[in-house]
Design an enzyme around this catalytic site. Structure first.
Site, PDB file in Angstrom:
ATOM      1  N   ILE A  21       0.894  -1.153   0.000  1.00  0.00           N
ATOM      2  CA  ILE A  21       0.000   0.000   0.000  1.00  0.00           C
ATOM      3  C   ILE A  21       0.936   1.207   0.000  1.00  0.00           C
ATOM      4  O   ILE A  21       1.924   1.242   0.727  1.00  0.00           O
ATOM      5  CB  ILE A  21      -0.944  -0.010   1.231  1.00  0.00           C
ATOM      6  CG1 ILE A  21      -1.814   1.250   1.296  1.00  0.00           C
ATOM      7  CG2 ILE A  21      -0.200  -0.175   2.541  1.00  0.00           C
ATOM      8  CD1 ILE A  21      -2.867   1.217   2.433  1.00  0.00           C
ATOM      9  N   SER A  22       0.634   2.205  -0.832  1.00  0.00           N
ATOM     10  CA  SER A  22       1.543   3.340  -0.987  1.00  0.00           C
ATOM     11  C   SER A  22       1.609   4.203   0.272  1.00  0.00           C
ATOM     12  O   SER A  22       0.694   4.210   1.096  1.00  0.00           O
ATOM     13  CB  SER A  22       1.102   4.215  -2.160  1.00  0.00           C
ATOM     14  OG  SER A  22       1.018   3.444  -3.329  1.00  0.00           O
ATOM     15  N   GLN A  23       2.698   4.950   0.349  1.00  0.00           N
ATOM     16  CA  GLN A  23       2.896   5.916   1.439  1.00  0.00           C
ATOM     17  C   GLN A  23       1.836   7.021   1.318  1.00  0.00           C
ATOM     18  O   GLN A  23       1.612   7.544   0.224  1.00  0.00           O
ATOM     19  CB  GLN A  23       4.296   6.501   1.275  1.00  0.00           C
ATOM     20  CG  GLN A  23       4.665   7.530   2.297  1.00  0.00           C
ATOM     21  CD  GLN A  23       5.997   8.186   1.969  1.00  0.00           C
ATOM     22  OE1 GLN A  23       6.645   7.844   0.986  1.00  0.00           O
ATOM     23  NE2 GLN A  23       6.383   9.135   2.786  1.00  0.00           N
TER      24      GLN A  23
END
Ligand code: SAH
Length: 253
Positions: free
Chosen positions: A98-100
């Site tokens: 999951i992206s930052q």
């Protein structure tokens, strides 16, 4: 926007320090993903929002508000709920992340969308970025190539109350022809070249945000605008994404 690699590397070092500090912090209570008591996460969430604001990347209030509204703890694995509001990527299984949150905010800002816009996301992953786009008032179409992640993100989005997000399990390199054209396209895995089918599915005046580069270290984040005379590309700086897999090299370059 990120202006220089050096700045990003400094940021990376800072993040690593923060990460080490965060790992050493004992949690007073282990919340669960189903925990409806948002209060458990409220403090962590406001700390995250303060960090995103402090980054001074020119993120507008509507984007900040959209990010703030999404319960990130509903888009991580149960074993990671304690870290859900850390400003960093987290593993979601299948070798994906999951992206930052800061990167999600920056990419959403760079898309420049308005309520009602049709937006295509390539790489649904957890569904988190799709939820942020839905909070912006976009009609979201999202494509994921790994079936278990497509199923999991569908559950996450449904459980978090997002209805009306269209999902499909497929190779997103080819976009979503039947639903094209789009006002915005956001690619959350890195191809080694800009997929031409996606350019063709972008409306005139529409934007695509795509990290491009070889797998491994950093890639360049591009903002590509479709104009009547062709595309105009702007370099937004260095980012780090998992590679776009699938057919990639077929038919164009
Ligand atoms: N946007 C996601 C981040 C996911 S990481 C989130 O908010 O959680 C990138 C995702 O892209 C992974 O789930 C990966 O499986 C997916 N992906 C990689 N190549 C793809 C392709 N060709 N088509 C569609 N999805 C792809």
């Amino acid at each position: 926007m990120i202006r220089a690699g050096a700045r990003l590397v400094r940021c990376g070092v800072l993040m690593a320090v923060l990460l080490l500090a965060a790992c050493g912090e004992p949690a007073s209570r282990t919340p669960t993903a189903d925990d409806r008591d948002v209060g458990v996460y409220a403090e962590r969430r406001s700390k995250l929002m303060a960090e995103i604001r402090a980054s001074e990347r020119g993120i507008s209030e509507p984007v900040l508000a959209a990010v703030e509204r999404v319960d990130r703890h509903r888009f991580v694995r149960p074993e990671n709920v304690n870290e859900a509001y850390e400003n960093r990527p987290l593993p979601i299984g299948e070798g994906q992340t999951i992206s930052q949150p800061l990167i999600v905010a920056m990419m959403t800002e760079a898309l420049g969308i308005s309520p009602g816009d049709r937006v295509l996301e390539i790489g649904t992953g957890s569904g988190y970025q799709a939820a942020v786009l839905a909070e912006m008032g976009a009609k979201v179409y999202s494509v994921e190539i790994i079936p278990p992640l497509a199923g999991w993100s569908e559950e996450n989005l449904r459980d978090a109350g997002y209805e009306g997000i269209e999902q499909r399990t497929d190779d997103g390199y080819f976009g979503w022809e039947d639903e094209a054209p789009f006002d915005g396209i956001i690619v959350t895995a890195a191809p080694d070249h800009v997929p031409q089918p996606l350019i063709r599915q972008l409306k005139v005046g529409g934007r695509m945000i795509v990290p491009v580069g070889p797998p491994g270290f950093y890639q360049t984040l591009w903002q590509i605008e479709q104009t009547a005379d062709g595309v105009v590309a702007e370099n937004l700086g260095l980012v780090r994404f998992v590679p776009l897999t699938g057919e990639m090299s077929a038919e164009d370059s």
